[in-house]
Scaffold this motif. Structure first.
Motif, mmCIF file in Angstrom:
data_model
loop_
_atom_site.group_PDB
_atom_site.id
_atom_site.type_symbol
_atom_site.label_atom_id
_atom_site.label_comp_id
_atom_site.label_asym_id
_atom_site.label_seq_id
_atom_site.Cartn_x
_atom_site.Cartn_y
_atom_site.Cartn_z
ATOM 1 N N TRP A 26 105.108 29.030 -8.459
ATOM 2 C CA TRP A 26 104.645 27.920 -7.628
ATOM 3 C C TRP A 26 105.780 27.051 -7.093
ATOM 4 O O TRP A 26 105.596 26.360 -6.095
ATOM 5 N N GLY A 27 106.887 27.025 -7.804
ATOM 6 C CA GLY A 27 107.966 26.115 -7.438
ATOM 7 C C GLY A 27 109.217 26.849 -7.019
ATOM 8 O O GLY A 27 109.177 27.856 -6.319
ATOM 9 N N ASN A 28 110.351 26.352 -7.492
ATOM 10 C CA ASN A 28 111.646 26.944 -7.180
ATOM 11 C C ASN A 28 112.447 26.927 -8.475
ATOM 12 O O ASN A 28 112.822 25.865 -8.967
ATOM 13 N N ASP A 29 112.682 28.123 -9.042
ATOM 14 C CA ASP A 29 113.319 28.183 -10.354
ATOM 15 C C ASP A 29 114.837 28.291 -10.293
ATOM 16 O O ASP A 29 115.490 28.610 -11.299
ATOM 17 N N SER A 30 115.423 28.004 -9.114
ATOM 18 C CA SER A 30 116.880 27.967 -9.020
ATOM 19 C C SER A 30 117.409 26.783 -9.811
ATOM 20 O O SER A 30 116.690 25.819 -10.098
ATOM 21 N N GLU A 31 118.681 26.849 -10.173
ATOM 22 C CA GLU A 31 119.280 25.769 -10.958
ATOM 23 C C GLU A 31 119.155 24.426 -10.253
ATOM 24 O O GLU A 31 118.957 23.386 -10.889
ATOM 25 N N ALA A 32 119.232 24.445 -8.918
ATOM 26 C CA ALA A 32 119.208 23.192 -8.157
ATOM 27 C C ALA A 32 117.846 22.510 -8.189
ATOM 28 O O ALA A 32 117.769 21.275 -8.179
ATOM 29 N N PHE A 33 116.774 23.289 -8.217
ATOM 30 C CA PHE A 33 115.449 22.701 -8.015
ATOM 31 C C PHE A 33 114.450 22.950 -9.148
ATOM 32 O O PHE A 33 113.328 22.469 -9.076
ATOM 33 N N ARG A 34 114.848 23.694 -10.178
ATOM 34 C CA ARG A 34 113.905 24.020 -11.246
ATOM 35 C C ARG A 34 113.311 22.767 -11.888
ATOM 36 O O ARG A 34 112.103 22.653 -12.065
ATOM 37 N N SER A 35 114.176 21.832 -12.237
ATOM 38 C CA SER A 35 113.705 20.638 -12.939
ATOM 39 C C SER A 35 112.741 19.826 -12.076
ATOM 40 O O SER A 35 111.640 19.486 -12.505
ATOM 41 N N ALA A 36 113.148 19.535 -10.854
ATOM 42 C CA ALA A 36 112.307 18.712 -9.974
ATOM 43 C C ALA A 36 110.986 19.400 -9.663
ATOM 44 O O ALA A 36 109.913 18.767 -9.677
ATOM 45 N N SER A 37 111.029 20.705 -9.385
ATOM 46 C CA SER A 37 109.791 21.377 -8.986
ATOM 47 C C SER A 37 108.843 21.563 -10.175
ATOM 48 O O SER A 37 107.620 21.517 -10.011
ATOM 49 N N THR A 38 109.382 21.740 -11.387
ATOM 50 C CA THR A 38 108.505 21.803 -12.556
ATOM 51 C C THR A 38 107.832 20.458 -12.794
ATOM 52 O O THR A 38 106.628 20.387 -13.095
ATOM 53 N N LYS A 39 108.593 19.379 -12.664
ATOM 54 C CA LYS A 39 108.005 18.043 -12.814
ATOM 55 C C LYS A 39 106.901 17.821 -11.787
ATOM 56 O O LYS A 39 105.843 17.254 -12.094
ATOM 57 N N LEU A 40 107.148 18.269 -10.573
ATOM 58 C CA LEU A 40 106.135 18.133 -9.523
ATOM 59 C C LEU A 40 104.857 18.884 -9.895
ATOM 60 O O LEU A 40 103.743 18.362 -9.756
ATOM 61 N N LEU A 41 104.999 20.103 -10.384
ATOM 62 C CA LEU A 41 103.828 20.912 -10.720
ATOM 63 C C LEU A 41 103.057 20.308 -11.892
ATOM 64 O O LEU A 41 101.820 20.294 -11.896
ATOM 65 N N ASN A 42 103.777 19.789 -12.880
ATOM 66 C CA ASN A 42 103.098 19.126 -13.995
ATOM 67 C C ASN A 42 102.421 17.833 -13.545
ATOM 68 O O ASN A 42 101.351 17.471 -14.062
ATOM 69 N N THR A 43 103.032 17.152 -12.585
ATOM 70 C CA THR A 43 102.393 15.956 -12.017
ATOM 71 C C THR A 43 101.074 16.328 -11.358
ATOM 72 O O THR A 43 100.061 15.628 -11.513
ATOM 73 N N PHE A 44 101.070 17.428 -10.629
ATOM 74 C CA PHE A 44 99.839 17.888 -9.977
ATOM 75 C C PHE A 44 98.750 18.172 -11.007
ATOM 76 O O PHE A 44 97.622 17.651 -10.917
ATOM 77 N N ILE A 45 99.050 19.005 -12.000
ATOM 78 C CA ILE A 45 98.050 19.386 -12.991
ATOM 79 C C ILE A 45 97.449 18.156 -13.662
ATOM 80 O O ILE A 45 96.232 18.065 -13.867
ATOM 81 N N LEU A 46 98.301 17.187 -13.986
ATOM 82 C CA LEU A 46 97.874 16.043 -14.785
ATOM 83 C C LEU A 46 97.377 14.866 -13.947
ATOM 84 O O LEU A 46 97.055 13.812 -14.500
#
Length: 582
Positions: free
Chosen positions: A363-383
């Motif tokens: 769903w996101g971007n698992d590259s080193e540059a964006f993994r953290s931000a995009s995972t946080k975004l996805l968890n924000t969506f779910i919750l």
């Protein structure tokens, strides 16, 4: 002072206090519009794949004692329920989804005493336990099936679906896991075929037999009497079958759900299950799958149906493909499901589970540059969505897909048999392997990454599935001490959800539907309104807001700042923000 004068002063003081209190406005009580509140609506579910969570004895396989060791960690996440994948006795053809004894614990996972300790430890921490019940099929090593295949007149014969070979080959049925795609397996012992919608080691139970149904209800009562708080019914939408086995149209397997799901009798079985089990215990009930359409889903979970509590629909989680996905499709799918169940029924919200690859890689971007931000975004969506959220172990850290080189590294029966089927049908095997590497279930089953030690602290032995090589950077120990980590953002989101019933029960409304990169919606309840802004892009995205919204208090932000220009917000790559826009 004379006693009479002193009493007079006291009386005058009391009169003044009464007058003042009458002139004050009464303290306004908080408003609420929560109808039919239930604990399972407010639950935050954490899914644990027990083989991969924590190994306590060094055999390379996660176990119940390992989960017990980590209960304080689970509590620290802010989750309120755990969905545990199957732990019953099993030959492990499909990692526990082939059960040979529903009332005992798989030896690799421990003992019933270990289970009792786990359940008690969860309840001491106010965490509820939801069990996976696998009753569309059993293992071919279950005593029921051993008896069933022993002779045609055995009392257990009708516990499964049999077709006598003298009638010829049975009408074709598609199998999801079979190497040839054939759901009928010939058995020479009684010269007959048995039906298996999944692997040949998983014969389907015959739910039209009332004895089968009673066996299942008794099993569920066994666990409910132990104190289990809920049941997730695996593959149950397939349980009802037309036992005349009519011929299906050629090519039906391309849309097999229309022929397999929600067949006649299923709702009768669920009503009976509700009456026998669910109505007698304060348990959560959810079935894998929500049928073929909204009508099917409503019949499963609307309150007056007396069947299940929650719909668990696949249309959302199935959006990402190897080729990518369109944000507009995501908005459309999640919005239509929310609106359809705004008045009656209740939804499950999830982006990953044990049957999917890793959330951030899909769903996101698992590259080193964006993994953290995009995972946080996805968890924000779910919750922040309406419905009961399900968070898969490791996604609170941003665990990613693992990169396998060959089919020999895979453990999943679906991958192994799928490879053989593709090979036999002459597919482009390089492309097949690329797609498998992206979407395989084994991606979501690699061991939990606890720390930077050998095997990520999962086991002192050889792990049953390799640990992702990025465990030194992505693990609990590293992220626990980093205030900006994915883990601590997840904790902030669970706390925000628990402190704000609006995120559970509030109305959802999609805004800016045409924005190409931002998913934006409001959550509203009574006089309170929240705005959720999610930038699904590795580029900055600008959104224009109402002039009063730009200065609103920030409740959550996965960056340390927010760029506000006049009445516009410039969202950074994968920035996720929740504003209180009252």
């Amino acid at each position: 002072m004379k006693r009479s004068s002193f009493i007079g002063v006291i009386c005058l003081f009391l009169v003044l206090m009464v007058v003042l209190s009458c002139n004050q406005k009464p303290k306004e009580q908080p408003k609420t519009s929560i109808d039919n509140a239930q604990w399972w609506k407010e639950a935050i579910v954490y899914q644990i794949y027990p083989r991969s969570f924590k190994d306590s004895d060094g055999d390379g396989v996660g176990d119940l004692k390992g989960i017990v060791e980590k209960l304080d960690y689970i509590k620290s996440l802010g989750v309120t329920a755990v969905w545990l994948n199957p732990i019953y006795t099993s030959p492990n053809a499909d990692n526990g989804y082939d059960v040979s004894d529903y009332r005992d614990i798989m030896e690799e996972f421990g003992s019933m005493a270990d289970f009792d300790s786990l359940l008690a430890g969860m309840h001491q921490r106010d965490i509820k336990l939801v069990m996976d019940i696998v009753v569309n099929h059993s293992s071919d090593q279950h005593e029921w099936f051993k008896q069933s295949r022993s002779s045609r007149d055995n009392p257990y014969r009708d516990y499964y679906h049999w077709w006598p070979a003298e009638k010829g080959k049975p009408p074709y049925r598609y199998s999801l896991f079979d190497a040839k795609g054939d759901a009928w397996q010939y058995d020479s012992l009684t010269n007959a075929y048995y039906l298996h919608y999944f692997a040949k080691q998983q014969p389907d139970l015959n739910w039209s037999n009332p004895k089968v149904r009673q066996e299942v209800y008794d099993i569920m009562k066994f666990w409910a009497d132990k104190g289990v708080d809920g049941f997730r019914l695996d593959a149950f939408q397939f349980a009802a079958k037309d036992t005349t086995y009519p011929k299906f149209p050629d090519g039906f397997e391309k849309d097999f759900i229309q022929y397999y799901a929600m067949q006649d009798g299923l709702h009768d079985y669920l009503k009976e299950m509700n009456e026998e089990v669910f109505s007698k215990y304060d348990v959560m009930s959810v079935a894998e799958g929500a049928g073929r359409n909204f009508e099917d889903a409503h019949k499963l979970v609307d309150q007056d149906r007396n069947e299940l509590n929650l719909a668990y629909a696949f249309e959302g989680v199935d959006i990402p493909k190897y080729e990518g996905y369109d944000l507009a499709t995501m908005k459309e799918v999640f919005t239509k499901w929310d609106q359809e169940f705004a008045e009656d029924g209740w939804l499950s919200i999830f982006l990953a589970n044990h049957d999917q690859a890793r959330m951030v890689s899909r769903w996101g971007n698992d590259s080193e540059a964006f993994r953290s931000a995009s995972t946080k975004l996805l968890n924000t969506f779910i919750l922040s969505m309406r419905g009961t959220p399900y968070c898969y172990y490791g996604d609170e850290l941003g665990m990613t897909n693992i990169d396998f080189d060959s089919i020999s590294q895979y453990q999943d029966i679906a991958a192994i048999n799928g490879y053989q089927k593709a090979l036999s049908e002459g597919e482009d095997m390089d492309l097949f392997m690329e797609k498998l590497n992206f979407g395989s279930r084994d991606n979501g089953r690699t061991p939990m990454q606890w720390d930077g030690s050998t095997n990520a602290g999962f086991t002192s032995g050889t792990p049953w599935l390799p640990v992702n090589p990025n465990f030194a950077e992505i693990n609990v120990q590293v992220e626990d001490s980093d205030s900006n980590s994915v883990l601590n953002h997840f904790r902030a989101m669970t706390q925000l959800r628990k402190q704000n019933p609006i995120l559970v029960y509030g109305d959802y409304k999609l805004i800016m539907p045409e924005h190409p990169t931002v998913y934006a919606y409001t959550r509203t309840m009574d006089d309170k309104k929240l705005l959720v802004l999610l930038n699904f892009s590795k580029e900055s995205s600008t959104v224009s807001l109402d002039k009063n919204w730009a200065a609103s208090p920030i409740l959550i932000n996965n960056y340390n700042d927010l760029d506000i220009i006049d009445n516009s917000l410039k969202l950074k790559p994968f920035q996720a923000v929740i504003l209180n826009i009252n």
